[in-house]
Design an enzyme around this catalytic site. Sequence first.
Site, PDB file in Angstrom:
ATOM      1  N   SER A  28     -10.108   0.276   7.075  1.00  0.00           N
ATOM      2  CA  SER A  28      -9.454   0.389   5.769  1.00  0.00           C
ATOM      3  C   SER A  28      -8.807  -0.889   5.252  1.00  0.00           C
ATOM      4  CB  SER A  28      -8.403   1.501   5.799  1.00  0.00           C
ATOM      5  OG  SER A  28      -9.017   2.744   5.629  1.00  0.00           O
TER       6      SER A  28
ATOM      7  N   SER B 171      -9.779   2.289   2.769  1.00  0.00           N
ATOM      8  CA  SER B 171      -8.837   2.972   1.910  1.00  0.00           C
ATOM      9  C   SER B 171      -7.882   2.027   1.181  1.00  0.00           C
ATOM     10  CB  SER B 171      -8.011   3.966   2.732  1.00  0.00           C
ATOM     11  OG  SER B 171      -7.175   3.293   3.649  1.00  0.00           O
TER      12      SER B 171
ATOM     13  N   LYS C 130       0.856  -1.196   0.000  1.00  0.00           N
ATOM     14  CA  LYS C 130       0.000   0.000   0.000  1.00  0.00           C
ATOM     15  C   LYS C 130       0.887   1.240   0.000  1.00  0.00           C
ATOM     16  CE  LYS C 130      -3.929   2.104   2.496  1.00  0.00           C
ATOM     17  NZ  LYS C 130      -4.760   2.076   3.709  1.00  0.00           N
TER      18      LYS C 130
END
Lengths: 490, 487, 100
Positions: free
Chosen positions: B179, B155, B78
């Site tokens: 997330s 997210s 990420k």
Amino acid sequence: MSETSKLKPGHIQGETGVWEMVIGLEIHAQVSSKSKLFSGASATFGAQANSNVSLVDAAMPGMLPVINEYCVEQAVKTGLALNAQINNISVFDRKNYFYADLPQGYQISQFTKPIVGEGEINIDVDDNNQTTIGIERLHLEQDAGKSLHDQHPSKSYIDLNRTGVALMEIVSKPDIRSPQEAGAYVKKIRSILRYVGSCDGNMEEGSLRADCNVSVRKAGEEFGTRCEIKNLNSIRFINQAIQAEAERQVEILESGGEINQETRLFDTSTGETRSMRSKEDAHDYRYFPDPDLLPLEFTDSFVQDIKDKLPELPDFVKKRLVNEYGITPYDASILVEEKDYVNFFEKAATGGDGKLTANWMISELFGALKKENLLLSNSPISPETLGELIGLISKGIISGKIAKDVFSEMMISSKKPSDIVKEKGLEQVSDDKEILKLVDKVIADNQDKVKDYLSGKDKLFGFFVGQVMKISQGKANPGLVNKMLKENLK
Amino acid sequence: MSDLLKYDLLGASEAIKSKEISSVELTNAYIEAIEKTSSLGAYLEIVKDKALEMAKVSDENISKGVSRPLEGLPIGIKDMFCTKDIKTTASSKILDNFYPTYESTVTQNLWNDGAVMLGKLSCDEFAMGSSNETAAKGNVINPWLKHKKMSPGGSSGGSAAAVAARSALAATGTDTGGSIRQPAAFCGITGLKPTYGRCSRWGIVAFSSSLDQAGPLTRTVSDAALMLNSMASYDKKDSTSANLNMPDLMSYLGNSIKGKKIGIPKEYTQDGISDDIVNFYQKSINWLKEAGAEIIPVSLPHTKYALPVYYIIAPAEASSNLARYDGVRFGQRKEASSLDEMYEATRGEGFGDEVKRRIMIGTYVLSSGYYDAYYLKAQKVRRLIKEDFENVFKKVDYILTPSTPTTSFELGKKQDPLTMYLNDIFTVPASLAGLPGISLPIGLDKLGLPIGIQLIANSFDEPGLISTAHVLEKSADFNFIADGAAK
Amino acid sequence: MSNKKSIVDIPTVNKIARLSRLDIPEKNKQSLTNDLNNILGFVANLEEVDTSNVEPLASVTGHKLPLRSDIVTDGNMEDLVLKNAPESSSGFFVVPKVIE
């Protein structure tokens, strides 16, 4: 001028009456740590720009603070020395504001729960003025970086070497009433810091700086609106800035104006304070507990361990000097300002006259060093030689007047006083026969005066003493001269 | 080649160790898969050369008889994790030219254990969002019902989409209020948020420091265990890191849950939840019962305050954490004649709307006159929420809830920030309490979109969480593959 | 909260934007104002919770703040510190001139 000279320090004669100053100080003392408060970068002064900077100090994304244990201990130690409440649980908060030398966009500080709470210290302003100043709190916080504005016409240059260096902010209560008290307070704080070793107290390098909150009021009235003068780095500037600021406020108030609560700078070239443009913005610091840190907690035994290792503090040493050497409390307070002074004094006073030693150290030695711009540690006169000089005086080998000449010679040559006395033949003449010769000569040479004296002009006695001393080149023992003149002027 | 994509993380690890396949082969297959699925927009940065270099080292290790726990396994990261010399943007324009000179602890742990880096994965800007739509470089498309352009969630939308699309064998994520778990649920994969303090936050772009926690997004529960084994560590550089050893999670796979008590909180079955999710929730309860667990109704009375608490605390911390993006030391700068104008222009242009909204809310709730009413109040209610869980964990071992109130939605559909915030209604409470939670896929809804179920454990009981999730995974036997996955 | 029924207006948005150092285009201010009011309205239900004897919770971590030894372990990396700087000169970060 004659009006003001009668005023007490800290009072200002205005057209409407006498104004009193109300002063509170925030002292920022750099902790004497090797590394920074929350990072492992060096806290050393004077390195190449941005070399003592870690990624944490530069607030790179994802960097996190880890607290320095030594700094915590120094804060506790200092708190104990300020006779203050030690808080076993304290919290680090973020103080949020934007500034070029504040990389995180916040300063890690302590707001609602500081590591040290209320305390108090005694200060000596002069022989007749000793008072107590309350301590509001002491907390740990990060220093900011440095902005250089003179390197480029339209740019500022930023050096983050100081960013994150540990500071102790020591906040006084608004108990200070004159620039002189403010000076004595700073001196006292500085000596406490140096005694415990938590800060080197070096004002030139900025490891001790003060913000002064100043307001004025008529005696007995409520506190007025205050202004904060930022970043004063000498006791002289603190004195001047407070006086200038208080006078400015009196002028405004007397001409019907109001004081704006604001942050001001002291301009050392004009001796005046001025508003800080960069601080004009109303601030809202949005303090909240730093979520990267947890509450700082320690046990009573952690505090006790530090207490057990606490060195003798200035007040304790002062009391001891007064008791052991019989010197005045004010002289003692000057001597305890620095550990150096005390050590010097005690060595010099070994087996001698303490009071005399203190007088000579404070008025002669400190004066001479100041003139030469020297520190006590570089003094050409050692404690041993000063001690010897005091010995020569108290044993009557030289007079006080001769001693001053010897002292001047010692400042230049670093020689032992006994050698100087011998070389220059300055020993006091204490031989009865020698002195009798001088007395006889003075009487013989001044028969008129002798008549006058014998007919009742007692005051002339001093003239005869002076004449004898003069022809002995100051070496005659004044006590013997007196005695013999009395015996022979009949 | 495509056969290589069928291995899950654990399977690939065994195949590499037994020299059935090489890491270079596997890595090449994934690089190809990344190219094939590039229209999903999951990757922001692909580091092909680095990946192959790392794979080569792994193969050499294997030939020497050395194998680290993740030897030769290609994974995606990420973009919230700072990676040395590899562009790290947190999906924000303000960091568009940022090349960290350091490696986050979590990713360093992964490389130390032999994992191979494929590249950086998209996410909501600064991890603020639940649809991956706030990413500066645009949407990520959920590989499920690809033609309909569904949201992968957020997210960690890029991470979830990449794992579901088989363009990464596994991925890292960060979870602040859901997330990891919500995008895992939307993309039909497993996502685990560990206990706060398990994974170091050092080197992860901070959103909300008291909530942020890294974790894995994987195909299976076993894979999550394998990843988390490596990701978690005590880190002296993070003052909030927990100084506790993580037991080898792989040894908790296959444990029986007979006699374990599973709490079913009544507050998690309110309106607004889709029927399919309600049905699968009931199915999951039954599966656990069949496996010998005891089902106990429990109450977490302050649940309904979790989102309001979250939407005060997270923005407050974010408003301060994001102050460092000021155009002075890194990132984009918008030139202006004064320092303040430079700040305002840089930040005004560099941050997207949602980030600005949260900075504004965070600044507001911390500002003088509002602090007590909002921030302090939220901190107090946060304690009540944590105490709710503490009380329930006196009676039960695990809590079972849906992961999300709905399955994925079409991109661009939810314009209103508040509606978007409701996505995290089931994941936020455990975040506020710092508890570990896992979302795993248990079925598909009528449209064919994955449904996730969430298990929450007590602090630091990741081992039990893995055991229980593994049992549930077996019962659910979710073996669907997204239509948009690389073939 | 009830006594401060926080209705955010455009002046408030301006003030908060200034504190946050965010340039908000004039045309976006009304919608941002509405968003903020909606969010503040949404979180307002907290006021119904009785928190009179509740201590605020800042961290869920159970452990104590760890302390590190006072050793210089970091720094001396001007090049790395300045590497990503938009503007630097002779070892300094450079910003538009600040007037004190």
